[in-house]
Every structure is written in C-alpha cells, then in structure tokens.
Design a protein around this motif. Structure first.
Motif, PDB file in Angstrom:
ATOM      1  N   THR A 157     -41.965   1.663  10.735  1.00  0.00           N
ATOM      2  CA  THR A 157     -41.512   3.008  10.368  1.00  0.00           C
ATOM      3  C   THR A 157     -41.317   3.867  11.608  1.00  0.00           C
ATOM      4  OG1 THR A 157     -42.720   2.848   8.271  1.00  0.00           O
ATOM      5  CG2 THR A 157     -42.006   5.039   8.970  1.00  0.00           C
ATOM      6  N   ILE A 162     -34.050   5.485   3.146  1.00  0.00           N
ATOM      7  CA  ILE A 162     -34.901   6.579   2.672  1.00  0.00           C
ATOM      8  C   ILE A 162     -35.932   6.051   1.678  1.00  0.00           C
ATOM      9  CG2 ILE A 162     -34.923   8.706   1.303  1.00  0.00           C
ATOM     10  CD1 ILE A 162     -32.172   9.359   2.511  1.00  0.00           C
ATOM     11  N   LEU A 206     -35.443  11.027   9.384  1.00  0.00           N
ATOM     12  CA  LEU A 206     -36.325  10.057   8.747  1.00  0.00           C
ATOM     13  C   LEU A 206     -37.781  10.510   8.840  1.00  0.00           C
ATOM     14  CD1 LEU A 206     -35.747   7.368   7.309  1.00  0.00           C
ATOM     15  CD2 LEU A 206     -36.423   6.199   9.396  1.00  0.00           C
ATOM     16  N   TYR A 234     -32.383  15.374   3.925  1.00  0.00           N
ATOM     17  CA  TYR A 234     -32.189  14.328   4.933  1.00  0.00           C
ATOM     18  C   TYR A 234     -30.770  14.378   5.506  1.00  0.00           C
ATOM     19  CZ  TYR A 234     -31.775   9.608   6.897  1.00  0.00           C
ATOM     20  OH  TYR A 234     -31.535   8.531   7.728  1.00  0.00           O
ATOM     21  N   VAL A 262     -38.625   3.617   3.425  1.00  0.00           N
ATOM     22  CA  VAL A 262     -39.612   4.346   4.233  1.00  0.00           C
ATOM     23  C   VAL A 262     -40.535   5.162   3.329  1.00  0.00           C
ATOM     24  CG1 VAL A 262     -39.903   6.173   5.958  1.00  0.00           C
ATOM     25  CG2 VAL A 262     -38.173   4.412   6.290  1.00  0.00           C
ATOM     26  N   ASP A 292     -38.134   2.820  13.369  1.00  0.00           N
ATOM     27  CA  ASP A 292     -36.942   3.403  12.750  1.00  0.00           C
ATOM     28  C   ASP A 292     -36.737   4.847  13.214  1.00  0.00           C
ATOM     29  OD1 ASP A 292     -36.373   1.126  11.401  1.00  0.00           O
ATOM     30  OD2 ASP A 292     -36.963   1.836   9.435  1.00  0.00           O
ATOM     31  N   ILE A 293     -37.810   5.635  13.140  1.00  0.00           N
ATOM     32  CA  ILE A 293     -37.713   7.058  13.484  1.00  0.00           C
ATOM     33  C   ILE A 293     -37.388   7.242  14.962  1.00  0.00           C
ATOM     34  CG2 ILE A 293     -39.028   9.208  13.653  1.00  0.00           C
ATOM     35  CD1 ILE A 293     -40.607   8.229  11.182  1.00  0.00           C
TER      36      ILE A 293
END
Length: 400
Positions: free
Chosen positions: A157, A69, A237, A226, A72, A160-161
């Motif tokens: 990023t 968290i 995310l 989250y 990012v 990751d998402i």
C-alpha cells in the motif's frame, strides 16, 4: 453478439474468476495470473474467428482506478492500529520508500544508458516498473498470518502511494529546478489536509446515514474526492488508506479526539453495525473490478507480440535487477526474513495505470505494454514460487 450473449460472457467471467480464487488457495498460483492468461486466450480465440473487439485504454483506466481504490480500501479495513504496530508500520514504510527510490534510479539509469533519453523521461518510464501492486499482493497473502501478512499489506500500500507521489514529482515541468521540490512538498501537505477532512466527512456519513442504500453512495463520494484530488496532481490514494484505517480503528481515533477536543458528534458504536457490511461490499466490489480489469488487460495483449527473445530478455533483466536490489535491502539493511518477502513484490494494476499516465512527450517506444506484461508475468511467477516455498516450510514446521 446479442445482449444475452454479453450477459452470459460476463457471468462466466465472474464464475471463472471465483474458481481461479479457489484454485489459487490450493496451488498458490496467483488468480491474477490465471485471469491474464485467460484474457490472452480469449484474444487468440477472437483473432482466430476474425472477431474484432478493441479495448479502449480509457476503459482499462476506469476499471484500474476503481479497482485500485477498492483494493487499497479493502486492505486498510483489515488493519488495526496499536502502539506495538508502530515498528512494523515504520519498517514497511522505509522498505517501500527505499526500494522505490533505489529501484527507480537503477532502472532509469539502465534505460538512460540503453536509449540515451533524458533522465526525466527514463525515470518516468521506470517508476511504473518498480511499484509493488497492492492489487495483486494483498489478495495473494490472505493465507499468510501475523506480521508477515501485515508487513506485505502495509508495504504494498505504501509502495502504491509513494510510487504515485514519485511519479507526480518526476512529471513536473520544473523537475530539474529547485522549485520542483517545493511544489511537491506543498502537494504532500495539501493531500494530508484533504485526507483528514475527507476521512471525517466520510466517517460521519457512514455513521449517520440511515437509508437502505448508502454504501455505494459512500463509494461515490470517495471516488469523487479521489478523482478531484488526482486532477490537482495529488497523491489521492493516501486519503483512501486514511479512511479505511480511520473506520477500522474508530474506537482509537474517536477516543483520542474526545480526549483532545471534547468532540462527541458520533461514536465508534455508531459505525460498528455498518463496518462488517462495508468490509463485505468492498471485498465483493474489489473482486468484481479486478476480474474485469485483468481479463481486459490480457485481452489487449497479442500473443504474437510476446514471442520475442529480446522482449523476454529485457523483462528478465528488469526483474533480476529489481529482485537483486530487494535481496540486498532485506538481507543487509532491514536484516529480516527473506521468505516469502523477497519474492512478493508483484507488478500489476498500478503499473498499467502509471504507464498510461506517462505524457506523450515522455513515451519511450521501446518500453511498451508488452514489456509491462512480461514483467507482471515474471513477478507473479516469482511470487507464486515464494508462496509455495513458504507454505512448505510452514507445513514442515507444524509436522515437527
């Protein structure tokens, strides 16, 4: 071990991590790699002195989630949106999406041929191995400038998402049925709505809170939202990315809202005094959490379990396939630069988190933490090579 002994150890870990960051800038050796190797060294020292300390997976997961968290958010707080950035964002999004699908399908297929397990199980075990870790990529490209740095920040990023979204999609009980895609689509729409609502709420809190202690209250709300979204199997995310982008681009977004809706609850000027401080605290927190996560993960690995030619061969095969597919995409599809983009696709924190999230019925004994470590190690070494070559080329260009 006494309380003071523990405090001494924690303090030395932070100091060592800071020194690793300084060394990384000079040598291009990723600081995360140095932390992992230090963790392994500490495990060897503990075993030699018959000192037993087991690191629960829950502890690693908590550090990993909070670290993800913060990292990012740190990356998003450095990104500025503008019309001329749209092609870059689109290019990085498609790079992350196409690479994720192609690499997961290929590695999943190899696992299916090797182990004969179901496609769903093989894909679930493949996704953690192909997701680019923003926790490693973003800090490592701090010395790059311009579009190259922004491309890697956006791509890692997005990876990751999208990786979490793909993992949740494959993990559905009705994965093989037509309902799976519909369920996944509803989840995407829902997380977008949650991201918008939470971004407005958190931005409002940041602009309106006047108490001396407010940033960690803000982090608590962010982690709460989250975690609640994660409990609903949503790609939470995305809301962290949305909040960071909204705060750093408040002048653009609030101006658009006033133009469209006449909303004047607060202005970009309300956020400006706190933005710099938020960036600093986020960076400090990300550094601290990343330090302890990778030290503990390295400590959880025993050196004896890594001394296996079969294990090294499996790791080399996986990394070779991932790098080959990335080369084909960058060279023939994206038609973009290969250096250092080809080499900057490290695996790390998100890889470990997704691996620990695999349901028990889909766990493959042949895909273990040791393979994860080998893949993380090899991709970090590749990134180091790419950064060194890129730095040499920049130096030569300046000299001439």
């Amino acid at each position: 071990m006494t309380s003071y002994g523990i405090l001494i150890g924690l303090s030395l870990a932070v100091i060592l991590s800071y020194l690793f960051n300084l060394a990384s800038r000079a040598t291009r050796v990723p600081s995360v790699l140095l932390l992992l190797l230090t963790g392994i060294g500490l495990r060897q020292w503990a075993d030699y002195h018959d000192y037993s300390l087991q690191v629960p997976k829950t502890v690693l997961e908590i550090f990993g989630i909070i670290g993800l968290i913060m990292i990012v958010l740190e990356g998003a707080l450095d990104l500025r949106l503008s019309r001329d950035k749209v092609p870059l964002i689109r290019r990085s999004f498609f790079a992350a999406a196409l690479m994720l699908v192609a690499q997961a399908a290929t590695i999943g297929g190899l696992l299916h041929l090797w182990l004969g397990a179901s496609w769903q199980t093989c894909l679930l075990n493949a996704v953690p191995l192909v997701v680019i870790s923003s926790a490693i990529a973003i800090p490592s490209v701090a010395n790059l400038t311009g579009e190259k740095q922004e491309f890697i920040v956006y791509e890692s990023t997005f990876s990751d998402i999208l990786g979490i979204m793909l993992f949740n999609f494959v993990d559905q009980e009705d994965f093989y049925q037509g309902q799976g895609l519909l369920t996944f689509g509803r989840g995407v729409v829902l997380i977008i709505l949650v991201a918008i609502a939470s971004t407005v709420l958190l931005s409002f809190l940041l602009g309106r809170l006047r108490e001396h202690v407010k940033f960690f209250l803000l982090f608590a709300f962010l982690i709460l939202i989250y975690s609640l979204a994660k409990q609903l199997h949503l790609s939470s995310l995305l809301l962290v990315l949305a909040f960071g982008l909204a705060v750093n681009n408040a002048d653009l977004l609030l101006g658009w809202l006033r133009l469209r809706t006449g909303w004047r609850s607060f202005t970009a000027e309300d956020l400006a005094p706190d933005l710099h401080q938020l960036k600093n605290i986020t960076a400090e927190s990300a550094f601290l959490i990343r330090t302890f996560f990778f030290l503990l993960f390295g400590y959880s690995i025993t050196l004896a379990s890594l001394i296996s030619w079969q294990l090294v061969g499996q790791g080399l095969l996986i990394v070779a396939v991932l790098t080959g597919l990335r080369y084909l995409y960058l060279r023939y599809v994206a038609r973009t630069d290969l250096l250092p983009e080809l080499f900057i696709a490290p695996k790390g924190l998100i890889t470990v988190l997704l691996f620990y999230s695999i349901p028990a019925q889909h766990v493959l004994g042949d895909v273990s933490e040791n393979i994860l470590f080998v893949v993380i190690l090899l991709t970090s070494l590749l990134m180091m090579v790419g950064l060194i070559i890129s730095h040499q080329q920049q130096t030569e260009a300046i000299e001439f």
